[in-house]
Design a protein around this motif. Sequence first.
Motif, PDB file in Angstrom:
ATOM      1  N   LEU A 160       0.840  -1.194   0.000  1.00 34.39           N
ATOM      2  CA  LEU A 160       0.000   0.000   0.000  1.00 34.39           C
ATOM      3  C   LEU A 160       0.882   1.254   0.000  1.00 34.39           C
ATOM      4  CD1 LEU A 160      -2.574   1.699   0.316  1.00 34.39           C
ATOM      5  CD2 LEU A 160      -2.460   1.276   2.776  1.00 34.39           C
ATOM      6  N   PHE A 161       1.900   1.250   0.853  1.00 29.75           N
ATOM      7  CA  PHE A 161       2.787   2.414   0.907  1.00 29.75           C
ATOM      8  C   PHE A 161       3.451   2.651  -0.449  1.00 29.75           C
ATOM      9  CE2 PHE A 161       6.979   4.253   1.206  1.00 29.75           C
ATOM     10  CZ  PHE A 161       6.641   5.506   1.692  1.00 29.75           C
ATOM     11  N   LEU A 162       3.875   1.562  -1.095  1.00 24.93           N
ATOM     12  CA  LEU A 162       4.566   1.731  -2.385  1.00 24.93           C
ATOM     13  C   LEU A 162       3.638   2.344  -3.439  1.00 24.93           C
ATOM     14  CD1 LEU A 162       6.736  -1.504  -2.427  1.00 24.93           C
ATOM     15  CD2 LEU A 162       7.513   0.855  -2.143  1.00 24.93           C
ATOM     16  N   ARG A 163       2.358   1.973  -3.396  1.00 22.28           N
ATOM     17  CA  ARG A 163       1.399   2.581  -4.341  1.00 22.28           C
ATOM     18  C   ARG A 163       1.245   4.070  -4.050  1.00 22.28           C
ATOM     19  NH1 ARG A 163      -1.735  -2.032  -3.487  1.00 22.28           N
ATOM     20  NH2 ARG A 163      -3.327  -0.921  -2.303  1.00 22.28           N
ATOM     21  N   GLN A 164       1.161   4.415  -2.763  1.00 18.75           N
ATOM     22  CA  GLN A 164       1.011   5.838  -2.410  1.00 18.75           C
ATOM     23  C   GLN A 164       2.243   6.628  -2.830  1.00 18.75           C
ATOM     24  OE1 GLN A 164       0.337   5.262   1.781  1.00 18.75           O
ATOM     25  NE2 GLN A 164      -1.883   5.457   1.560  1.00 18.75           N
ATOM     26  N   LEU A 165       3.401   6.064  -2.543  1.00 18.33           N
ATOM     27  CA  LEU A 165       4.650   6.742  -2.884  1.00 18.33           C
ATOM     28  C   LEU A 165       4.755   6.952  -4.395  1.00 18.33           C
ATOM     29  CD1 LEU A 165       7.426   7.818  -1.960  1.00 18.33           C
ATOM     30  CD2 LEU A 165       8.316   5.497  -2.262  1.00 18.33           C
ATOM     31  N   GLU A 166       4.421   5.914  -5.143  1.00 22.56           N
ATOM     32  CA  GLU A 166       4.509   6.009  -6.597  1.00 22.56           C
ATOM     33  C   GLU A 166       3.611   7.133  -7.117  1.00 22.56           C
ATOM     34  OE1 GLU A 166       3.686   2.343  -8.594  1.00 22.56           O
ATOM     35  OE2 GLU A 166       4.463   3.092 -10.500  1.00 22.56           O
ATOM     36  N   ALA A 167       2.411   7.218  -6.556  1.00 18.80           N
ATOM     37  CA  ALA A 167       1.468   8.246  -7.013  1.00 18.80           C
ATOM     38  C   ALA A 167       1.981   9.647  -6.685  1.00 18.80           C
ATOM     39  CB  ALA A 167       0.103   8.013  -6.370  1.00 18.80           C
ATOM     40  N   VAL A 168       2.501   9.831  -5.465  1.00 15.13           N
ATOM     41  CA  VAL A 168       2.943  11.182  -5.071  1.00 15.13           C
ATOM     42  C   VAL A 168       4.241  11.547  -5.794  1.00 15.13           C
ATOM     43  CG1 VAL A 168       3.646  12.670  -3.141  1.00 15.13           C
ATOM     44  CG2 VAL A 168       1.776  11.032  -2.824  1.00 15.13           C
ATOM     45  N   MET A 169       5.176  10.614  -5.902  1.00 19.90           N
ATOM     46  CA  MET A 169       6.460  10.964  -6.531  1.00 19.90           C
ATOM     47  C   MET A 169       6.286  11.314  -8.004  1.00 19.90           C
ATOM     48  SD  MET A 169       8.305   7.267  -6.353  1.00 19.90           S
ATOM     49  CE  MET A 169       9.167   6.795  -7.832  1.00 19.90           C
ATOM     50  N   ALA A 170       5.258  10.727  -8.620  1.00 16.48           N
ATOM     51  CA  ALA A 170       5.049  10.953 -10.058  1.00 16.48           C
ATOM     52  C   ALA A 170       4.633  12.389 -10.365  1.00 16.48           C
ATOM     53  CB  ALA A 170       3.988   9.984 -10.577  1.00 16.48           C
ATOM     54  N   ILE A 171       4.019  13.074  -9.402  1.00 16.75           N
ATOM     55  CA  ILE A 171       3.458  14.396  -9.735  1.00 16.75           C
ATOM     56  C   ILE A 171       3.969  15.527  -8.843  1.00 16.75           C
ATOM     57  CG2 ILE A 171       1.322  13.483 -10.747  1.00 16.75           C
ATOM     58  CD1 ILE A 171       0.014  14.151  -8.031  1.00 16.75           C
ATOM     59  N   SER A 172       4.965  15.233  -7.999  1.00 14.38           N
ATOM     60  CA  SER A 172       5.426  16.273  -7.068  1.00 14.38           C
ATOM     61  C   SER A 172       6.882  16.652  -7.344  1.00 14.38           C
ATOM     62  CB  SER A 172       5.309  15.757  -5.630  1.00 14.38           C
ATOM     63  OG  SER A 172       6.224  14.698  -5.424  1.00 14.38           O
ATOM     64  N   ALA A 173       7.363  17.656  -6.608  1.00 11.22           N
ATOM     65  CA  ALA A 173       8.766  18.059  -6.755  1.00 11.22           C
ATOM     66  C   ALA A 173       9.699  17.100  -6.015  1.00 11.22           C
ATOM     67  CB  ALA A 173       8.949  19.466  -6.214  1.00 11.22           C
ATOM     68  N   GLY A 174       9.146  16.231  -5.176  1.00  9.21           N
ATOM     69  CA  GLY A 174       9.994  15.261  -4.483  1.00  9.21           C
ATOM     70  C   GLY A 174       9.368  14.763  -3.198  1.00  9.21           C
ATOM     71  N   VAL A 175       9.907  13.645  -2.729  1.00  7.60           N
ATOM     72  CA  VAL A 175       9.448  13.059  -1.469  1.00  7.60           C
ATOM     73  C   VAL A 175      10.678  12.784  -0.618  1.00  7.60           C
ATOM     74  CG1 VAL A 175       8.175  11.158  -0.386  1.00  7.60           C
ATOM     75  CG2 VAL A 175       7.499  11.929  -2.662  1.00  7.60           C
ATOM     76  N   ARG A 176      10.629  13.188   0.646  1.00  6.07           N
ATOM     77  CA  ARG A 176      11.753  12.980   1.571  1.00  6.07           C
ATOM     78  C   ARG A 176      11.377  12.014   2.673  1.00  6.07           C
ATOM     79  NH1 ARG A 176      13.623  15.080  -2.124  1.00  6.07           N
ATOM     80  NH2 ARG A 176      14.704  17.081  -2.314  1.00  6.07           N
ATOM     81  N   ARG A 177      12.386  11.274   3.193  1.00  5.60           N
ATOM     82  CA  ARG A 177      12.180  10.423   4.354  1.00  5.60           C
ATOM     83  C   ARG A 177      13.351  10.707   5.285  1.00  5.60           C
ATOM     84  NH1 ARG A 177      10.928   7.893   8.719  1.00  5.60           N
ATOM     85  NH2 ARG A 177      10.468   5.671   8.604  1.00  5.60           N
ATOM     86  N   PHE A 178      13.142  11.652   6.186  1.00  9.67           N
ATOM     87  CA  PHE A 178      14.254  12.077   7.037  1.00  9.67           C
ATOM     88  C   PHE A 178      14.314  11.343   8.364  1.00  9.67           C
ATOM     89  CE2 PHE A 178      15.306  16.590   5.208  1.00  9.67           C
ATOM     90  CZ  PHE A 178      15.768  15.991   4.051  1.00  9.67           C
ATOM     91  N   GLY A 179      13.259  10.598   8.739  1.00 10.91           N
ATOM     92  CA  GLY A 179      13.373   9.708   9.894  1.00 10.91           C
ATOM     93  C   GLY A 179      12.975  10.261  11.244  1.00 10.91           C
ATOM     94  N   SER A 180      12.258  11.384  11.263  1.00  9.64           N
ATOM     95  CA  SER A 180      11.689  11.873  12.530  1.00  9.64           C
ATOM     96  C   SER A 180      10.326  12.475  12.221  1.00  9.64           C
ATOM     97  CB  SER A 180      12.602  12.924  13.173  1.00  9.64           C
ATOM     98  OG  SER A 180      11.858  13.697  14.112  1.00  9.64           O
ATOM     99  N   ALA A 181       9.279  11.755  12.614  1.00  8.08           N
ATOM    100  CA  ALA A 181       7.917  12.228  12.320  1.00  8.08           C
ATOM    101  C   ALA A 181       7.663  13.574  13.003  1.00  8.08           C
ATOM    102  CB  ALA A 181       6.902  11.190  12.773  1.00  8.08           C
ATOM    103  N   ALA A 182       8.221  13.753  14.218  1.00  7.20           N
ATOM    104  CA  ALA A 182       8.017  15.016  14.935  1.00  7.20           C
ATOM    105  C   ALA A 182       8.606  16.171  14.121  1.00  7.20           C
ATOM    106  CB  ALA A 182       8.665  14.948  16.325  1.00  7.20           C
ATOM    107  N   LEU A 183       9.814  15.988  13.607  1.00  5.80           N
ATOM    108  CA  LEU A 183      10.422  17.060  12.805  1.00  5.80           C
ATOM    109  C   LEU A 183       9.731  17.217  11.455  1.00  5.80           C
ATOM    110  CD1 LEU A 183      14.237  16.747  13.659  1.00  5.80           C
ATOM    111  CD2 LEU A 183      12.674  18.592  14.304  1.00  5.80           C
ATOM    112  N   ASP A 184       9.228  16.109  10.892  1.00  2.00           N
ATOM    113  CA  ASP A 184       8.464  16.236   9.638  1.00  2.00           C
ATOM    114  C   ASP A 184       7.304  17.209   9.852  1.00  2.00           C
ATOM    115  OD1 ASP A 184      10.092  14.395   8.319  1.00  2.00           O
ATOM    116  OD2 ASP A 184       8.789  12.690   8.744  1.00  2.00           O
ATOM    117  N   LEU A 185       6.600  17.041  10.970  1.00  2.13           N
ATOM    118  CA  LEU A 185       5.450  17.916  11.252  1.00  2.13           C
ATOM    119  C   LEU A 185       5.910  19.352  11.545  1.00  2.13           C
ATOM    120  CD1 LEU A 185       3.380  15.333  13.278  1.00  2.13           C
ATOM    121  CD2 LEU A 185       2.662  16.401  11.128  1.00  2.13           C
TER     122      LEU A 185
END
Length: 259
Positions: A160-185
């Motif tokens: 499921l995550f891979l489908r979501q990632l594929e959809a967002v990466m296809a139409i956005s400027a980029g996707v990051r995974r920095f490893g801290s949900a608190a800092l993401d927010l």
Amino acid sequence: MTGAARKAARKLARDFGEVENLQISKKGPADFVSTADKTAEKTLQYELSKARPNFGFLLEERGEVAGADTSNRWIIDPLDGTTNFLHGIAHFAVSIALERDGEIFAGVIYEPIHDQMFTAEKGQGAHLNGGRIRVSGRNQMHESLFATGIPFKGVRNHPLFLRQLEAVMAISAGVRRFGSAALDLAYIAAGRYDGFWETGLSPWDMAAGIVLVREAGGFVSDLDGGQDMMSSGAILATNAPLREPLERILRESASGKRP
Ligand code: IPD
Ligand code: CA
Ligand code: CA
């Protein structure tokens, strides 16, 4: 809250320096980091109890600690971004939220290495080191930068995550995974990222971040647009214009309509 965060973070920052030296040992710094994490939590509990003796706690390591005052509870992640910390990557934070009558009332996320103190209180706006912050104004997906959490060992539903990632990466400027949900927010609140989604989180990963994003003018919901983030562990946070498009893309990719 900021005083407690700084006290815990001072020791964490010193321990982070040690972690680098331990990387080369066969066992690695895992036990050392686990002790650093628990010590930070103890410091936070001690400092906050001193300031508000009757408040309860929800602590990542110790769990629930009931207080005489049943309206107020601290929700604490002493070290968010543990995997980064463990690997000597300087992207981690202390996260403290104050829940009042079941609602997140105030939040502090402190990133010690670059001395970034994110704070928010209901109705008072969101701040970074005392200066007002707001979510971004970007309204086009192709210009927008997203953050997420990639599921890892023990976390379910990788397809499921891979489908979501594929959809967002296809139409956005980029996707990051920095490893801290608190800092993401916190970064959404500061207008650095334009949107964030993750599933499988715990209340302490997101509590402080929720009030930060809201007070910065952003939106927070679960992936269905409801408000069950804390119990479902699923969260979507965006600025105002991207709320509907990101929610739709994630929904459609989950149901197989996308990409
Ligand atoms: C983790 C981080 C990470 C998220 C994980 C959390 P921890 O918290 O927030 O970004 O993807 O799901 O568990 O373990 O570093 O406190
Ligand atoms: Ca966490
Ligand atoms: Ca943690």
